[in-house]
Design an enzyme around this catalytic site. Sequence first.
Site, PDB file in Angstrom:
ATOM      1  CG  ASP A  91      -2.006   1.012   1.209  1.00 22.91           C
ATOM      2  OD1 ASP A  91      -2.001   1.870   0.313  1.00 22.91           O
ATOM      3  OD2 ASP A  91      -2.882   0.960   2.083  1.00 22.91           O
ATOM      4  CG  ASP A  92      -0.021   4.856  -0.216  1.00 24.35           C
ATOM      5  OD1 ASP A  92      -0.766   4.512  -1.145  1.00 24.35           O
ATOM      6  OD2 ASP A  92      -0.335   5.709   0.633  1.00 24.35           O
ATOM      7  CB  CYS A 148      -6.346   3.381  -1.571  1.00 21.75           C
ATOM      8  SG  CYS A 148      -4.813   3.984  -0.826  1.00 21.75           S
ATOM      9  CG  HIS A 158      -9.971   1.779   1.272  1.00 18.81           C
ATOM     10  ND1 HIS A 158      -9.027   2.540   0.607  1.00 18.81           N
ATOM     11  CD2 HIS A 158     -10.848   2.668   1.814  1.00 18.81           C
ATOM     12  CE1 HIS A 158      -9.317   3.812   0.740  1.00 18.81           C
ATOM     13  NE2 HIS A 158     -10.421   3.920   1.466  1.00 18.81           N
ATOM     14  CG  ASP A 215      -2.377   0.706  -3.064  1.00 17.21           C
ATOM     15  OD1 ASP A 215      -1.196   1.096  -3.030  1.00 17.21           O
ATOM     16  OD2 ASP A 215      -3.253   1.156  -2.293  1.00 17.21           O
ATOM     17  CG  ASN A 216      -1.660   3.989  -4.799  1.00 17.39           C
ATOM     18  OD1 ASN A 216      -2.750   3.669  -4.315  1.00 17.39           O
ATOM     19  ND2 ASN A 216      -0.668   4.451  -4.054  1.00 17.39           N
TER      20      ASN A 216
END
Length: 472
Positions: free
Chosen positions: A42-43, A82, A137, A280-281
Amino acid sequence: MLLAMRRALLAILACWACSEPDASVAPAGERQPPSLVVILADDLGYADVGFQGLRDFATPNIDRLAHRGVRFTNAYVSHPYCSPSRAGLLTGRYQHRFGHVRNPKFRAGEGLPLSETLLPQALAEAGYVSGIVGKWHLGDAPRFHPLERGFDEFFGLLGGGHDYFKSAGADAGEYLIPLEAHGEPIPVEGYLTEQLTEAALDFVRRHAEQPFFLYLAYNAPHGPLQAPPELLDRVNSIGDPRRQTYAAMVTSLDDGVGEVLALLEELGISDGTMVFFLSDNGGPTPANASDNTPLRATKGTVYEGGVRVPFVLAWPGHLPAGSTYDAPVSALDIFPTAVATAGIETPANLDGVNLVPYLLGAEGAPPHEQLFWHSDEGGQFATRTAEHKLVRVLDREPELYAIGEDISESDPASEDDGRIRELFRAIESWHADHPPPAWPGTRGERPVHPNTAKGLGADQAELDAWMARRSE
């Protein structure tokens, strides 16, 4: 006692990460269909794993996975932040097709539309047991709960993030509510990343004798920036305190990857398990001290730094180990790759493709002729072919890049009005039949551009006028 056991296991993992598999040994105990593990960071910054050029700390277990599998050098997610990115991954469809283009607000009744089929629902047809460990999420209301969307087990957090050391009551804020484990609220115990790893190991142990799908969606290294002293000590050569904490968080994630992979080997099911790893990004550098070098910009943008990610697929004995694949691929490809490998007929409405034939050389053409992005926060659009990328931020001039040569998007391509018009029309055609957002705007981090609800048609005159000025 638990800390001592963990340190002993990490010592074993360090040795395991340095060893090499014997490529001459045929897969033993192969099972059909294979189990599936998707590990989602995540990130995570583009340059924050070793195989992407990381220099100031180490990720030996993620690197080991890359060495055992295929590393994609042009890999993307379908959205620059996200929740929409996760919606695309789990449906195999551009989330714009069903209006999931914004993060759902917590306790607002928003979530991934029930019209969509998720990967665990499709895999149930082949008898898979599916579990999510980590960040959901995709809606915290009961109808959007992961146990209502095909997952058999859930251990983790329903919202977009969480404190790594503590939780409070059910009425606390999004980052402090209790975790959920098998339908019951539980507190954060110890360090959250390690707690999620233990839950993932438990899931694998209990389901090792049947085909399973584990969606291990770590919330690290998403903020808040928090790490225990023993992890900070392992990266104490980093002088910047924020970067040091971020590095400690990624180190814990890497430990978890190593523990999962080691367990698959211990149980004799490594060769029968397909493992994906990606983020995710892109990294939100100002927020978490991540590094997207050499890409332009960060999470939240449709420049490469927002949507281009580290991506690995390992399937020992089936896919070429230590190889790279250079054609553009997408997180949307995970769904069709998984269902095809499981022996399930691939739904016709997917935007992703089964990557296995391409990786084995059975398909010579690239998997995607063109990829698209749209974030209505700021009115951002982009499309990429093998060689070119057009970035269109409304109220600004379009930007054309020779992305096949310039992944940093540092120099606009030589003037090519024909190419700009072609790519602009492709974005317009792709976007034309998308529904409006499924729920109102988010918390206001980025403005929602008013034209995006109407599509790009109203912007054509502006583009024509700009082109005319350029030719004068």
